[in-house]
Design a protein around this motif. Sequence first.
Motif, short mmCIF file in Angstrom:
data_model
loop_
_atom_site.label_atom_id
_atom_site.label_comp_id
_atom_site.label_asym_id
_atom_site.label_seq_id
_atom_site.Cartn_x
_atom_site.Cartn_y
_atom_site.Cartn_z
N THR A 248 -10.33 -6.98 18.30
CA THR A 248 -9.82 -5.95 17.61
C THR A 248 -10.48 -4.46 17.93
OG1 THR A 248 -11.57 -5.89 15.91
CG2 THR A 248 -9.51 -7.67 15.84
N PRO A 249 -9.98 -3.46 17.61
CA PRO A 249 -10.33 -2.11 17.89
C PRO A 249 -11.98 -2.18 17.50
CG PRO A 249 -8.19 -1.66 17.41
CD PRO A 249 -8.44 -3.12 17.03
N GLU A 250 -12.11 -2.43 16.50
CA GLU A 250 -13.67 -2.33 15.89
C GLU A 250 -14.44 -3.36 16.37
OE1 GLU A 250 -10.72 -1.14 12.91
OE2 GLU A 250 -10.55 -2.95 13.83
N GLN A 251 -14.11 -4.46 16.97
CA GLN A 251 -14.88 -5.40 17.96
C GLN A 251 -15.12 -4.68 19.24
OE1 GLN A 251 -12.53 -8.69 17.32
NE2 GLN A 251 -13.67 -9.55 15.86
N VAL A 252 -14.21 -3.89 19.78
CA VAL A 252 -14.27 -3.29 21.03
C VAL A 252 -15.12 -2.26 20.87
CG1 VAL A 252 -13.43 -1.93 22.90
CG2 VAL A 252 -12.00 -3.78 21.94
N LYS A 253 -15.08 -1.40 19.72
CA LYS A 253 -16.03 -0.28 19.69
C LYS A 253 -17.48 -0.50 19.52
CE LYS A 253 -16.43 3.87 16.68
NZ LYS A 253 -17.98 3.86 16.44
N SER A 254 -17.73 -1.76 19.00
CA SER A 254 -19.14 -2.06 18.79
C SER A 254 -19.94 -2.52 19.81
CB SER A 254 -19.11 -3.09 17.79
OG SER A 254 -18.61 -4.49 18.45
N LEU A 255 -19.06 -2.75 21.08
CA LEU A 255 -19.69 -3.22 22.13
C LEU A 255 -20.19 -2.12 23.29
CD1 LEU A 255 -17.40 -6.29 22.90
CD2 LEU A 255 -19.69 -6.52 22.20
N PHE A 256 -19.59 -0.88 23.03
CA PHE A 256 -19.89 0.05 23.91
C PHE A 256 -20.51 1.49 23.12
CE2 PHE A 256 -16.26 -2.41 25.47
CZ PHE A 256 -16.71 -2.49 26.77
N ARG A 257 -21.53 2.04 24.04
CA ARG A 257 -22.27 3.19 23.38
C ARG A 257 -21.30 4.43 23.13
NH1 ARG A 257 -27.06 6.15 26.79
NH2 ARG A 257 -27.81 7.61 25.01
N ARG A 258 -20.42 4.74 24.13
CA ARG A 258 -19.39 5.84 23.93
C ARG A 258 -18.02 5.21 23.69
NH1 ARG A 258 -19.65 10.12 27.84
NH2 ARG A 258 -18.83 11.35 26.32
N ALA A 259 -17.50 4.89 22.67
CA ALA A 259 -16.11 4.28 22.43
C ALA A 259 -15.55 4.81 21.10
CB ALA A 259 -16.31 2.84 22.45
N PHE A 260 -14.12 5.18 21.09
CA PHE A 260 -13.85 5.74 19.89
C PHE A 260 -12.18 5.31 19.76
CE2 PHE A 260 -16.49 8.81 22.54
CZ PHE A 260 -17.16 9.36 21.65
N ILE A 261 -12.09 5.02 18.36
CA ILE A 261 -10.80 4.38 17.81
C ILE A 261 -10.11 5.51 17.66
CG2 ILE A 261 -9.80 3.09 16.18
CD1 ILE A 261 -12.32 1.48 15.91
N ILE A 262 -8.95 5.76 18.44
CA ILE A 262 -8.05 6.61 18.23
C ILE A 262 -6.59 6.24 17.90
CG2 ILE A 262 -9.14 8.01 19.87
CD1 ILE A 262 -6.69 7.73 21.85
N GLY A 263 -5.80 7.03 17.28
CA GLY A 263 -4.46 6.66 16.89
C GLY A 263 -4.12 6.11 15.62
N ARG A 264 -3.06 6.10 15.05
CA ARG A 264 -2.57 5.59 13.38
C ARG A 264 -1.64 4.82 13.84
NH1 ARG A 264 -3.21 11.00 11.77
NH2 ARG A 264 -5.16 11.46 10.31
N ARG A 265 -0.59 5.33 14.38
CA ARG A 265 0.55 4.31 14.79
C ARG A 265 0.24 3.23 15.43
NH1 ARG A 265 4.69 4.69 19.04
NH2 ARG A 265 6.33 3.34 18.47
N PHE A 266 -0.73 3.29 16.53
CA PHE A 266 -0.91 2.45 17.57
C PHE A 266 -2.39 2.58 17.87
CE2 PHE A 266 -0.84 0.48 21.74
CZ PHE A 266 -0.03 -0.51 21.83
N ARG A 267 -3.34 1.88 17.08
CA ARG A 267 -4.69 2.14 17.41
C ARG A 267 -5.14 1.49 18.80
NH1 ARG A 267 -7.53 -0.63 13.41
NH2 ARG A 267 -9.23 1.07 13.23
N ILE A 268 -5.99 2.33 19.30
CA ILE A 268 -6.65 1.59 20.61
C ILE A 268 -7.95 2.37 20.72
CG2 ILE A 268 -4.49 1.86 22.00
CD1 ILE A 268 -5.15 4.45 23.24
N VAL A 269 -8.74 1.88 21.57
CA VAL A 269 -10.19 2.43 21.93
C VAL A 269 -10.22 3.09 23.16
CG1 VAL A 269 -12.65 1.83 21.95
CG2 VAL A 269 -11.13 0.58 20.42
N HIS A 270 -10.79 4.12 23.30
CA HIS A 270 -11.11 4.96 24.37
C HIS A 270 -12.72 4.67 24.83
CE1 HIS A 270 -7.83 8.28 24.82
NE2 HIS A 270 -7.41 7.01 24.89
N VAL A 271 -13.02 4.07 25.72
CA VAL A 271 -14.20 4.06 26.40
C VAL A 271 -14.68 4.87 27.31
CG1 VAL A 271 -16.09 2.33 27.42
CG2 VAL A 271 -14.18 1.28 25.79
#
Length: 220
Positions: free
Chosen positions: A96-119
């Motif tokens: 999930t986006p939250e799980q992805v974010k937790s694994l990287f030092r600089r990661a940001f969840i973006i978007g409301r309609r379609f939530r993704i992560v920018h590493v």
Amino acid sequence: MIKSFIDKILGKDPAKKRSPASGGRAAKAPRIPVGKRVDVPQSEHGIDPSLVDDRARRVVETLQDAGYEAYIVGGAVRDLILGHRPKDFDVATNATPEQVKSLFRRAFIIGRRFRIVHVVYGRGRENEVIEVSTFRAYLDATAAEQVTGNEKTSRKELADKSHVVDASGRVLRDNVWGPQDQDAARRDFTVNAMYYDPHTGVVVDYHGGIKDAKKRVLRM
């Protein structure tokens, strides 16, 4: 009232009445156009591993080391098969986006309609963003919750909802996670529905995308 009482005595369930809109038959669930999974080895697809960006490879490895599925996906795989070095790399995973974010030092969840992560790697002009999306379910638009307003006027209604449309049918939320085969079925073209694992060298192809890419064919 009397009819309901008689139906109850006879054991009839009014909830199981046939829908007149479907010609007296119960409505069928939409067919999901999932393809058959084919794992294509490097000896067949011919991708040159040296064309794969090190940071994209690192994102995939980090997710896999944490126990998740992860692949380079979309246009980057198409370009690699054609022997080109992709300009951008996207990754798809069952995390999930939250799980992805937790694994990287600089990661940001973006978007409301379609939530993704920018590493994000690097800074300034040298920075590179690897976009990570979660496998999404293939959904029937008619099954989405509907709100009367729009993104601005329906914020309270949209809170904690994952599949929502407005009164005109415009999608406001599309964040229902699903298996990889459904994620592939959602993608626009077969050449964008391939998943490349840089660790094993395998391309997962559900819809004949490799053949279409090599023939320079765009097929939905």
